[in-house]
Write a protein that holds these residues in place. Structure first.
Motif, mmCIF file in Angstrom:
data_model
loop_
_atom_site.group_PDB
_atom_site.id
_atom_site.type_symbol
_atom_site.label_atom_id
_atom_site.label_comp_id
_atom_site.label_asym_id
_atom_site.label_seq_id
_atom_site.Cartn_x
_atom_site.Cartn_y
_atom_site.Cartn_z
ATOM 1 N N LYS A 8 0.284 4.888 62.914
ATOM 2 C CA LYS A 8 1.332 5.188 61.980
ATOM 3 C C LYS A 8 0.901 4.753 60.574
ATOM 4 N N GLU A 41 0.590 6.881 57.436
ATOM 5 C CA GLU A 41 1.236 6.522 55.995
ATOM 6 C C GLU A 41 0.280 6.228 55.090
ATOM 7 N N MET A 44 2.331 14.875 59.677
ATOM 8 C CA MET A 44 3.368 15.109 60.722
ATOM 9 C C MET A 44 2.883 14.947 61.821
ATOM 10 N N GLU A 54 6.852 11.703 63.949
ATOM 11 C CA GLU A 54 6.015 10.932 62.920
ATOM 12 C C GLU A 54 6.041 11.731 61.611
ATOM 13 N N MET A 55 6.323 10.850 60.535
ATOM 14 C CA MET A 55 5.760 11.598 59.295
ATOM 15 C C MET A 55 5.576 10.732 58.205
ATOM 16 N N ASN A 56 4.792 11.036 57.245
ATOM 17 C CA ASN A 56 4.459 9.960 56.264
ATOM 18 C C ASN A 56 5.259 10.260 54.891
ATOM 19 N N SER A 57 5.144 9.262 53.994
ATOM 20 C CA SER A 57 6.241 9.541 52.593
ATOM 21 C C SER A 57 5.844 10.908 51.777
ATOM 22 N N GLN A 69 8.174 13.338 52.929
ATOM 23 C CA GLN A 69 9.258 13.240 52.405
ATOM 24 C C GLN A 69 9.410 13.662 50.903
ATOM 25 N N GLY A 121 14.288 12.146 54.122
ATOM 26 C CA GLY A 121 13.743 10.950 54.383
ATOM 27 C C GLY A 121 13.423 10.969 55.969
ATOM 28 N N LYS A 122 12.503 10.036 56.246
ATOM 29 C CA LYS A 122 12.016 9.827 57.638
ATOM 30 C C LYS A 122 13.173 9.905 58.610
ATOM 31 N N LYS A 123 14.410 9.082 58.502
ATOM 32 C CA LYS A 123 15.276 9.018 59.451
ATOM 33 C C LYS A 123 15.870 10.578 59.598
ATOM 34 N N THR A 180 12.987 12.935 61.355
ATOM 35 C CA THR A 180 12.418 12.806 62.593
ATOM 36 C C THR A 180 13.432 13.230 63.652
#
Lengths: 805, 147
Positions: A10, A14, A21, A31-34, A37, A43-45, A48
């Motif tokens: 992670k 990140e 991703m 999973e993904m990084n910013s 975004q 956003g990640k939330k 995902t």
């Protein structure tokens, strides 16, 4: 450890700057990084747990595209290969973003779970640029494909020395196919040496030429004939990058062909023009009659040279008879072109043309077919010109002869004086023969040689005392001129051997030529002291002159002789006439005087001695007087008759009517008591000598008056009638008339048809009438019968004369 | 009438007699001098030869001139007296038997005043002489220089 690994992963994800991703095997975002975004705005939330394709605010791609990517993804997961695709997203803010996915499959040790780690990249800009480039390329391709010029794109191939050795066709357009006959599918990607095997030997060396452009980047152009394809091309070559080159070209085969034909025909025409000019020039040379043949031929050598293809390397030689003419600096070589001068038949000469370059091995010659024909034509032309010139010269010569003949004839015709005439002829002859001294003489009736003309000023220089101009035959001797006369041939001597009297001017050379007419020598020409020797031509010339002179001279001599004869006759006649006149004169004077004495003294006797002469004696005396007077009348009549014959006619308009009226009035005056009816037609006008016509009228009317005197009444008429369409005057009476037996005697001199007792008269009156009428070109005759009257007719043929109106 | 009234130049003695007779008959001239040719006539006019010593101031009033004569004919004589200042105005009548045109013309050309043809017929001859006399009388009235 597992967790630890997850956390480490992670953190690692990140930490990466690129969006990353982690997806499960179904594509669900784990999973993904910013950075992701930032890319999508979610956003990640929120992201995902969603499928990676659902991150788009709304589906941008077509369902078919979506389905293809899902399928690609699934198969990549299944086979464990990496994924690579692009997909268009609409971000949360509504922006279109093209995202490329490059992922790899992560297999858990258990191999239960399969994850996909994928790096995303925003390729929107790149894609757009690609798109633009692609469109542009399409356009160019379209342009290249459809443009009318041939186009090809090649890559050069170097050999081991880095020299261009070949090239590969990368792209060509339609025009290329058309211009070369090569098919795109047969050549793309292929080496030219395979496609056109001959190219390596063909001129020009295209591989080197193109290679040079491809390697140096310098554009170039070339027009060339490409033998392997049998075509002419105009190419321009440029290199977009090192090792590659474009060829832009046109098939100019047709144009070149036309140009080539034009060029050839231009050359052809120029040569033909030269040849024509040459032919014309030569013909001009010979047409110019002021130019001598020598000059014409000499100038002709150059004119011919200019008519040939290589005037400077060519020389011309013309041989005519024994004359030879060459152009300047003529060199005789083996490379020769010859033609005979002349029309059909024996050649009059030859024209040679030499080409001064060395003769090559192969004897094709520098001369064109046309040149051969030109020279041949010239030969014929010059031949014709020569023949014409010769004919002209012959004509000129005969014209000169004619002119000479005319001059001579002119002299004979117009010059009356002998000496001048012979001098003039001699002058002409000396001029013609260019001689200083000459003699022209003739043979006279006695056979002597008479020289009426000799070159005077020279002759005057001669100290010969006896300048004898008449040579009797026995004095001739044996010099050349008597020989020429005796032998009837010309003698030409060019040495001064002629015998001349002492003091005579020296004769250096001379021709003696007899003038022969009908086989007889009638004269002689001698010309001498020409500056050069006399030759056959001179003798011929003199011969011609003599031939022309002969008949005229003969005629002239004959005429002179006849003239002499005539003059003698005229003189005799003149003497006779003079005698006659003096006879008439003495008749009129001397014969009259005694008559006057006879009559006069008879009268004196009658007047002064009538008392002692008886009546019979007086009667005799009166008869003496009558006889004397009658004799006087006879004398008068004879004289009057002779005057009528001698008098010159003075022609004018004569009014016969008026004349007749006047005469009749006189007659009436004399015998007033006679009863005579007279009828005279009005307006009778004639032309003639008034005095003589009056005499005619007088005689005729007096006759009529006389022969009607025995009748108590009489009728006399004068008028105009027509006999056989001819106007005839007549005088008629109703008197004594005459017997037609004697009609022809009426008009004789002293012819009478009546006795003197019956009617007085001498018998000359009608003779005079006849003579006058005859002198007027008319006739006179009479008709009548005894006691039936008489009619005298006469015509006058003089109708009108100059000076009368 | 005075000496030299009329000069008759005539070689034929018959004609001299007949002329003289005719002149007398018509009472025309008393004094008639006869010369037998031109030479003699000139001697008379000039007072030479047989006429030497003659008063040459006395000139005839009229000359009757024959043409055909020995030594010097009438025309020659006429020519000579016409070229002499003294005699050039003397009246001269040609009296001749010639009928030749040329004689007539020549006579007038040389200055003859008249031309009379001697007819053979004596009657005509007398008539002619008479006329000639009248002519002479006319000249007698008019001064000789007047013409």
């Amino acid at each position: 450890m597992e967790d630890m690994e997850k956390i480490t992963a992670k953190t690692l994800i990140e930490a990466m700057l690129d969006p990353v991703m982690v997806l499960n095997q179904k594509g669900i975002i784990l999973e993904m990084n910013s950075a992701v975004q930032r890319l999508f705005g979610y956003g990640k939330k929120k992201a995902t747990g969603k499928h990676f394709l659902e991150l788009s605010y709304e589906p941008a791609a077509l369902p078919k595209e979506l389905k293809r990517i899902k399928s690609d993804f699934n198969s990549a997961v299944k086979e464990g290969t990496g994924i690579a695709f692009e997909y268009e997203y609409i971000t949360k803010k509504g922006k279109s973003v093209i995202v490329s996915f490059n992922g790899s499959i992560l297999k858990e040790a258990t191999e239960q779970t399969i994850n996909v780690v994928t790096i995303l990249r925003d390729v929107t800009e790149r894609k757009k640029a690609d798109e633009i480039r692609r469109e542009r390329e399409e356009k160019y391709k379209m342009l290249l494909t459809t443009m009318p010029t041939g186009w090809a794109y090649h890559k050069i191939i170097l050999d081991k020395y880095n020299k261009p050795a070949d090239y590969v066709f990368l792209e060509v357009n339609d025009a290329f196919e058309e211009f070369t006959g090569l098919k795109r599918e047969d050549i793309i990607g292929k080496r030219v040496t395979k496609v056109i095997p001959d190219i390596e030997d063909a001129e020009p060396d295209l591989i080197s030429f193109y290679g040079n452009v491809a390697l140096t980047g310098k554009s170039d152009k070339l027009e060339f004939y490409f033998k392997p394809l049998d075509k002419w091309y105009s190419v321009s070559v440029s290199s977009p990058e090192k090792g590659y080159f474009f060829v832009n070209f046109q098939d100019i085969t047709e144009r070149r062909r036309v140009e080539e034909v034009l060029k050839e025909s231009h050359h052809f025409l120029r040569e033909r023009v030269k040849e024509m000019t040459c032919l014309l020039g030569v013909s001009e040379l010979f047409r110019d009659s002021s130019k001598t043949l020598d000059n014409a031929f000499f100038e002709m050598t150059d004119v011919i040279r200019q008519g040939l293809q290589y005037p400077n390397e060519t020389c011309v030689r013309i041989c005519v008879g024994d004359q030879q003419y060459e152009s300047d600096g003529c060199i005789v070589t083996d490379w020769q072109l010859s033609a005979d001068i002349g029309l059909d038949g024996t050649p009059m000469g030859v024209i040679d043309v030499f080409y001064s370059e060395e003769k090559p091995e192969v004897d094709v010659g520098p001369f064109l077919k046309e040149e051969r024909e030109l020279i041949k034509a010239l030969g014929r032309q010059v031949g014709a010109a020569l023949e014409r010139r010769r004919a002209e010269e012959a004509l000129k010569k005969s014209e000169q002869e004619l002119a000479l003949r005319n001059r001579i004839a002119q002299v004979f015709l117009t010059v009356a004086e002998d000496e001048v005439m012979y001098d003039d002829i001699l002058t002409i002859v000396l001029e013609t023969l260019d001689s200083e001294f000459g003699v022209l003489g003739y043979i006279d009736k006695d056979g002597a040689f008479v020289v009426p003309s000799m070159t005077r000023h020279i002759w005057d220089q001669c100290k010969v005392t006896d300048k004898m101009l008449l040579f009797p035959r026995d004095t001739w001797g044996d010099s050349t001129w008597p020989r020429a006369i005796r032998e009837k041939r010309s003698i030409c001597q060019n040495e001064s051997s002629m015998l001349t009297p002492q003091g005579h001017i020296p004769i250096s050379r001379h021709i003696s030529l007899p003038i022969i007419h009908h086989g007889d020598v009638i004269g002689l020409f001698q010309v001498a002291n020409k500056r050069m020797d006399y030759d056959e031509k001179d003798v011929q010339k003199l011969e011609n002159v003599a031939q022309h002179v002969a008949p005229i001279l003969s005629a002239r001599l004959q005429r002179d002789w006849k003239e002499e004869e005539r003059e003698r006759t005229v003189k005799k006649l003149e003497v006779a006439i003079q005698e006659l006149e003096s006879f008439s004169y003495s008749v009129s004077h001397d014969l009259r005087a005694p008559l006057r004495g006879i009559d006069g003294f008879s009268k004196v006797l009658l007047e002064d001695y009538s008392d002692i002469i008886d009546e019979t004696g007086q009667d005799y005396l009166r008869r003496v007087r009558v006889a004397a007077i009658r004799m006087n009348q006879l004398i008068d009549d004879i004289l009057s008759l002779s005057r009528v014959s001698r008098a010159e006619l003075c022609i004018e308009k004569v009014d016969l009517t008026t004349l007749a009226n006047a005469i009749v009035a006189e007659l009436r005056e004399r015998e007033l008591d006679r009863e005579v009816e007279i009828k005279i037609s009005e307006g009778l006008i004639a032309y003639g000598d008034k005095r003589l016509l009056r005499q005619v009228m007088e005689n005729l009317l007096a006759n009529a008056w006389k022969f009607t005197s025995k009748h108590s009444s009489a009728r006399i008429e004068f008028g105009l009638t027509t006999r056989d369409e001819e106007s005839v005057y007549f005088v008629s009476d109703d008197g004594a008339g005459f017997d037609m037996k004697y009609a022809d005697k009426l008009f004789g001199v002293f012819q009478r048809v009546h006795s003197a007792d019956e009617f007085e008269g001498t018998g000359v009156g009608l003779a005079i009438v006849k003579r006058i009428v005859n002198r007027h070109g008319g006739r006179v005759w009479a008709e009548g019968g005894v006691e039936k009257g008489a009619t005298f007719y006469f015509t006058l043929s003089i109708e009108r004369s100059e000076g009368d109106s | 009438m005075k000496d030299g009234d009329l000069l008759l130049i005539e070689d034929n003695p018959d004609d001299v007699i007949l002329t003289k007779r005719a002149l007398k008959q018509h009472n025309i001239a008393n004094e008639i001098v006869v010369a037998h040719d031109g030479v003699e006539a000139l001697e008379y006019l000039r007072g030479e030869g047989a006429y030497a010593g003659r008063d040459t101031n006395i000139l005839p009033n009229v000359i009757l001139l024959d043409l055909k004569m020995p030594r010097m004919g009438g025309l020659e004589f006429l020519k000579i007296i016409r070229s002499d200042e003294r005699t050039k105005l003397l009246p001269v009548v040609i009296l001749t038997s010639s009928r030749e045109e040329r004689d007539v013309v020549e006579s007038y050309n040389l200055g003859a005043n008249s031309y009379v043809q001697k007819p053979v017929d004596f009657d005509q001859f007398t008539a002619a002489v008479k006329e000639l006399g009248l002519y002479w009388l006319l000249l007698n009235v008019v001064p000789s220089g007047g013409k």
